[in-house]
Design an enzyme around this catalytic site. Structure first.
Site, PDB file in Angstrom:
ATOM      1  N   HIS A  61       0.831  -1.218   0.000  1.00 49.53           N
ATOM      2  CA  HIS A  61       0.000   0.000   0.000  1.00 49.53           C
ATOM      3  C   HIS A  61       0.861   1.262   0.000  1.00 49.53           C
ATOM      4  CE1 HIS A  61      -3.297  -2.756   1.163  1.00 49.53           C
ATOM      5  NE2 HIS A  61      -2.379  -3.281   1.963  1.00 49.53           N
ATOM      6  N   SER A 120      14.307  22.224 -15.727  1.00 51.78           N
ATOM      7  CA  SER A 120      13.101  22.986 -16.020  1.00 51.78           C
ATOM      8  C   SER A 120      13.519  24.342 -16.552  1.00 51.78           C
ATOM      9  CB  SER A 120      12.283  23.143 -14.740  1.00 51.78           C
ATOM     10  OG  SER A 120      11.420  24.259 -14.845  1.00 51.78           O
ATOM     11  N   LYS A 164      15.168  22.424 -10.413  1.00 53.38           N
ATOM     12  CA  LYS A 164      14.618  21.131 -10.819  1.00 53.38           C
ATOM     13  C   LYS A 164      15.603  20.233 -11.563  1.00 53.38           C
ATOM     14  CE  LYS A 164      10.870  19.836 -10.731  1.00 53.38           C
ATOM     15  NZ  LYS A 164       9.534  20.122 -11.229  1.00 53.38           N
ATOM     16  N   GLU A 201       9.926   8.699 -16.671  1.00 49.74           N
ATOM     17  CA  GLU A 201       8.577   9.247 -16.901  1.00 49.74           C
ATOM     18  C   GLU A 201       8.116   8.948 -18.318  1.00 49.74           C
ATOM     19  OE1 GLU A 201       7.683  13.252 -14.678  1.00 49.74           O
ATOM     20  OE2 GLU A 201       9.753  13.258 -15.371  1.00 49.74           O
TER      21      GLU A 201
END
Ligand code: ARG
Length: 477
Positions: A172, A293, A299, A306
């Site tokens: 979980h 970024s 970033k 991804e």
């Protein structure tokens, strides 16, 4: 004449359109329809395998006496020259000639004259395209198998190096029990191992020769399909001509393999994305696998995982396209089947790209061992070990569960892990607890105790990594 040869009378060009099939047509194809029905813009990537198939077909036709040795020689020389033209970029592809097959055939005829027109004796584009796609896919599957092995090798080596590294195991996505990082990585390898086995199994059904089925019913020429199969490295020739020209199961099976692989890679990606976040911070991915970024200077984004996660979508889509393409199709060949190529090609390209990115990136993962250890320590990851300890001392498991639950509640209130409590504090929850409890409350003791086949103990992980590597190495033989 010693060899039976196909007739050599030229058709009168004045009675045909410029299409190889134009004999029965009285007007040219509508300009839009020509582009709409053409496939050459995407099926030209089959050129190598189209030529390979034609060489085997012509060789077989010569062996059975349909072509002469001299005709075969001209065909082989012509096809070789066309291959070179295509590879040098000077070949003129024509949409008017619809597809890769008719482009190459027309170029051959232009080069060697009437003999070029004999190549198509005893075959149809229907069995030709099915053969080309199988040959092409077989080669790409072999590249994919090699790349998958490279990814697995890097993954297993990393797992072996991290057999002692402790991290929290999750259910979980909540800290459950400590595991080793190597054990977690080997779980990924199990997924990939199954994918590899599926790929190899699918290859058996790809590697069957449809050529000889001709349009749908076979041919009246005395062809030797076993010879063609042998020349092309197929395991055997297909059994039924109708099925041969219409079957695309092999492409669907490949896309199904790919969908499962990408599903696994999306799971790996998801964890990599989580682990590189500052909230987890379990690993670092070297800068060369990340991007920044344009607005937020701080970033560093895990773009590779991804993107792999995102690419699973198009691969699932292609599987669905092919299933739908084939649904309800009557026997035998239908033009629908031309739609098999783009989904299949894009699946191949996507799988190769994702595998390459992962095979390069996975070995470069830099684990932050202290952070993982600390995360496991903070999460009451050894609570089950305390319960097992009580059970070994005669407490029923449900009672032990209750005792540990209360201890954890106390720990949460006090902001202390079980191992950070004193013996007296622990004894408040059960007087059966003695000083030896601290052996099981350490993370190291917890993982070491799971010392059986499939368990997370470092010794088991090292042994499992060795076995996994042996499986991958065997493939090279
Ligand atoms: N370009 C076609 C395909 O990809 C080749 C076979 C065409 N056959 C036909 N009878 N129109 O399926």
């Amino acid at each position: 004449m010693t060899q039976q040869s196909a007739p050599t009378t030229e058709t009168n060009p004045a009675t045909t359109t410029e299409k190889p099939w134009g004999g029965r047509f009285s007007e040219p194809t509508d300009a839009f329809v020509e582009g709409f029905t053409a496939s050459v813009t995407f099926d030209k990537r089959l050129y190598h395998h189209d030529i390979q198939g034609s060489i085997a077909h012509a060789t077989m036709l010569t062996k059975v006496g349909v072509l002469t040795e001299a005709e075969l020689k001209d065909i082989l020389t012509g096809l070789e020259a066309i291959r070179q033209e295509i590879e040098s970029g000077s070949f003129q592809w024509s949409v008017k000639l619809e597809d890769v097959h008719m482009n190459i055939e027309a170029a051959l005829t232009e080069r060697i004259g009437i003999t070029g027109k004999k190549l198509h004796t005893g075959r149809s584009r229907n069995d030709q395209v099915a053969t080309d796609v199988r040959l092409y896919l077989r080669d790409e599957m072999d590249v994919i198998a090699t790349e998958l092995s490279r990814l697995q090798t890097g993954l297993i080596n990393l797992a072996a190096a991290e057999a002692n590294t402790i991290m929290p195991g999750f259910t979980h996505l909540q800290t459950a029990q400590p595991v080793t990082f190597g054990h977690h990585l080997l779980a990924w390898n199990e997924m990939l191992q199954r994918d590899y086995e599926r790929l190899i199994d699918t290859r058996k059904r790809v590697n069957i020769l449809p050529l000889g089925a001709a349009a749908l019913a076979g041919t009246t020429y005395p062809i030797d399909r076993n010879l063609t199969a042998e020349l092309l490295g197929f395991d055997r020739a297909s059994e039924n001509s109708l099925d041969s020209v219409s079957d695309r199961d092999f492409a669907i099976e490949f896309c199904s393999f790919a969908a499962l692989l990408l599903m696994h890679m999306s799971r790996m990606s998801e964890e990599l994305v989580l682990w590189t976040s500052s909230q987890f911070d379990f690993i670092n991915l070297p800068d060369r696998f990340c991007t920044g970024s344009s607005i937020m200077p701080q970033k560093k984004n895990p773009d590779v995982p991804e993107l792999v996660r995102g690419k699973s979508g198009r691969v699932y889509g292609h599987l669905m396209s092919l299933l739908t393409l084939m649904k309800s199709q009557p026997l035998a060949y239908n033009k629908d089947n031309q739609e098999d190529k783009e989904p299949l090609f894009d699946t191949i390209d996507t799988v190769k790209g994702c595998l390459r990115a992962f095979a390069d990136m996975i070995p470069a993962i830099e684990p932050r061992r202290d952070v993982m250890h600390e995360a496991a320590r903070r999460g009451f990851a050894t609570a089950t070990d305390l319960a097992d300890y009580l059970v070994r001392k005669g407490v029923a498991f449900r009672d032990a569960h209750e005792v540990v639950g209360k201890s954890v509640a106390f720990g949460v209130a006090e902001n202390r892990d079980l191992a950070e409590m004193t013996l007296e504090e622990l004894q408040k929850f059960s007087d059966i607890i003695t000083a030896d409890v601290f052996d099981v409350l350490t993370l190291e003791g917890s993982v070491a105790a799971r010392d059986h086949l499939g368990g997370t103990a470092p010794a088991q992980v090292s042994a499992a990594a060795k076995r996994a590597l042996t499986l991958v190495k065997q493939r090279e033989e």
